[in-house]
Each structure stands twice: as structure tokens, then as C-alpha cells.
Design a protein around this motif. Structure first.
Motif, mmCIF file in Angstrom:
data_model
loop_
_atom_site.group_PDB
_atom_site.id
_atom_site.type_symbol
_atom_site.label_atom_id
_atom_site.label_comp_id
_atom_site.label_asym_id
_atom_site.label_seq_id
_atom_site.Cartn_x
_atom_site.Cartn_y
_atom_site.Cartn_z
ATOM 1 N N HIS A 33 21.485 69.918 19.830
ATOM 2 C CA HIS A 33 20.119 70.442 19.824
ATOM 3 C C HIS A 33 19.626 70.719 18.404
ATOM 4 N N SER A 131 20.251 66.474 35.170
ATOM 5 C CA SER A 131 19.516 66.187 33.929
ATOM 6 C C SER A 131 20.446 65.596 32.878
ATOM 7 N N TYR A 135 20.061 61.999 31.132
ATOM 8 C CA TYR A 135 20.076 61.947 29.671
ATOM 9 C C TYR A 135 21.067 60.868 29.214
ATOM 10 N N TYR A 138 20.028 57.183 29.972
ATOM 11 C CA TYR A 138 18.629 56.918 29.639
ATOM 12 C C TYR A 138 18.354 55.428 29.422
ATOM 13 N N GLU A 150 9.717 61.201 31.343
ATOM 14 C CA GLU A 150 9.957 61.025 29.907
ATOM 15 C C GLU A 150 11.271 61.684 29.515
ATOM 16 N N LEU A 151 11.912 61.111 28.492
ATOM 17 C CA LEU A 151 13.183 61.667 28.037
ATOM 18 C C LEU A 151 13.017 63.110 27.568
ATOM 19 N N GLU A 152 11.863 63.381 26.928
ATOM 20 C CA GLU A 152 11.598 64.745 26.426
ATOM 21 C C GLU A 152 11.658 65.762 27.567
ATOM 22 N N THR A 153 11.125 65.379 28.718
ATOM 23 C CA THR A 153 11.125 66.282 29.869
ATOM 24 C C THR A 153 12.559 66.568 30.310
ATOM 25 N N ALA A 155 15.262 66.340 28.483
ATOM 26 C CA ALA A 155 15.925 67.148 27.449
ATOM 27 C C ALA A 155 15.528 68.621 27.580
ATOM 28 N N LEU A 156 14.243 68.843 27.873
ATOM 29 C CA LEU A 156 13.753 70.220 28.004
ATOM 30 C C LEU A 156 14.387 70.918 29.214
ATOM 31 N N THR A 159 18.109 71.584 28.385
ATOM 32 C CA THR A 159 18.258 72.712 27.460
ATOM 33 C C THR A 159 17.907 74.028 28.162
#
Ligand code: HEM
Length: 200
Positions: A33, A131, A135, A138, A150-153, A155-156, A159
Motif C-alpha cells: 500500500h 477482493s 486483485y 486482474y 475497476e481495479l481501484e474499486t 483495491a479500495l 484495503t
């Protein structure tokens, strides 16, 4: 007082291996992270992925164990006595009251523990698991999934679940020290044996 086997051998095995793997995953996860720089990014990813697979295998065996032994029933939530236990942790523990819940081998978790562990097992863990796999894979997402997510989602969410696990662990470890002595709740998870009042 009578000595009873509270935590069976496999139970202690999965508890401590899960604890160890989660510590490794937390440590490497927050390195990935970017929270701190203590190792190479590629090393963090490699160790994280290895520990994640080990944890997934452990969970598969642990789920099998819970259902074949009937131990899953220990996690059925109940309101019976819940308020008394909450009152104890909010007030009673500071005024020297005794714990309102008397555990047995058939019902070893108090109502608050049942809720906390159930939440850990059926909410936080599956979220981090799913998740994490999304990840990891992907690059292999089918087009329909890649169009919708989306990958960002991912990752969020991953985390966020890691923070939830961290909060659980801090509260969990703190509360294990709240027995009659600092280690009286921790020892049975190592030796398996615990002293209970005779009439319970
Ligand atoms: C159980 C299955 C798990 C799988 C399959 C998994 C997989 C992954 C993957 C593939 C990444 C991204 C690595 C990269 O950037 O290449 C990642 C990041 C991360 N993982 Fe996990 N993980 C799992 C469990 C956990 C657990 C238990 C924790 C902590 C309690 C955790 C915390 C994190 C954190 C904080 C990140 C960084 C996220 C970011 O900044 O985007 N993971 N994980």
C-alpha cells in the motif's frame, strides 16, 4: 474447579496459523500500500501472495472442520445475555464486577464474542478473500467483468477490509488480556485446557 479440553488440537492449530498468516498479510499488505518502506515492493507482493494462498488453504480446512464437528454452532448469534456482557465490558470491568457469562465446552463464546467472530468469519474474511483473488487475477478478468469493475474499486475494498481486520485484531488481543490474570484467556488457546467452575 474442573479442567476441561476447551480448544481441540486442530482448533488451536488453525487459530495460531491464521493469526500468524494475518500478521504477515497485514505487514506486507501495508508495505504494498506504501504505508512504510521496509522491503522491496516485489518482495512484499511475493510474500503477500504466498501467505494469501496458505490462508485460503487453511480456511478451506477450517470450514470443513467447523461443519464436520458441528463446531459452527458455537457461532450462532443470540440476544440472550448480550446486554449483560456489553454492560460488563463498558462498566463492570472497571468496577471489579465478575463476568456475567459462564462458558461451557458446548457454548464457549459469550454472546458478544459470537457476534464479533461471526462478523469476522462471514463478512470481513470473505470480502478480503474475494477482493484479494480479484486483485491477483486482474490480468485474467473476462471482458464483462473488466467493463463493470475497476481495479481501484477492488483495491479500495481490499484495503478497507484490511483495516477492519486490523481493528478486530486490536480489540481481540486487548480483550484476551481481560481475564482473571493477563494471560488466563491466552493459555487455554495454547495448551487446550481451561479450569471451569464445577457446576458449569
Ligand atoms: C486471503 C486472501 C488474500 C489475497 C488473495 C490477497 C491478494 C492481494 C493482492 C493480489 C494484492 C495486490 C498486490 C499487487 O499490488 O500486486 C494485495 C494487496 C493488499 N493486501 Fe491482500 N490478499 C489477501 C489477504 C489480505 C489480508 C488478510 C490483508 C490484511 C489483513 C491484506 C491486506 C492487503 C493490503 C493492505 C494491500 C494493499 C492494497 C493497496 O494499496 O492497493 N490482504 N492483496
Amino acid at each position: 474447579m474442573s479442567r476441561v479440553l476447551m480448544f481441540k488440537r486442530f482448533e488451536r492449530f488453525w487459530h495460531w496459523s491464521q493469526a500468524l498468516l494475518i500478521f504477515v498479510l497485514l505487514f506486507t499488505g501495508f508495505a504494498i500500500h506504501g504505508t512504510y518502506e521496509v522491503m522491496r515492493f516485489s518482495t512484499a507482493v511475493q510474500v503477500h501472495t504466498l501467505a494469501a494462498w496458505a490462508l485460503i488453504v487453511l480456511w478451506v480446512f477450517a470450514i470443513f472442520w467447523h461443519f464436520t464437528t458441528g463446531e459452527w454452532r458455537q457461532y450462532i448469534p443470540t440476544r440472550d445475555g448480550l446486554l449483560a456482557v456489553m454492560h460488563y465490558y463498558l462498566i463492570g470491568t472497571f468496577t471489579g464486577a465478575s463476568h456475567p457469562y459462564k462458558k461451557t465446552t458446548k457454548a464457549k463464546h459469550n454472546p458478544l464474542q459470537r457476534l464479533a467472530y461471526l462478523f469476522f468469519k462471514v463478512v470481513i474474511s470473505p470480502i478480503i478473500w474475494v477482493s484479494g483473488l480479484l486483485y491477483l487475477f486482474y490480468n485474467d478478468w473476462p471482458a464483462t467483468l473488466a467493463g463493470a469493475l475497476e481495479l481501484e474499486t477492488v483495491a479500495l475494498i481490499h484495503t478497507g477490509a484490511a483495516f477492519a481486520m486490523l481493528v478486530f485484531i486490536i480489540a481481540h488481543v486487548y480483550m484476551t488480556t481481560m481475564g482473571k490474570t493477563l494471560t488466563s484467556h491466552i493459555k487455554p488457546m495454547i495448551t487446550g485446557y481451561e479450569d471451569l467452575d464445577e457446576h458449569h
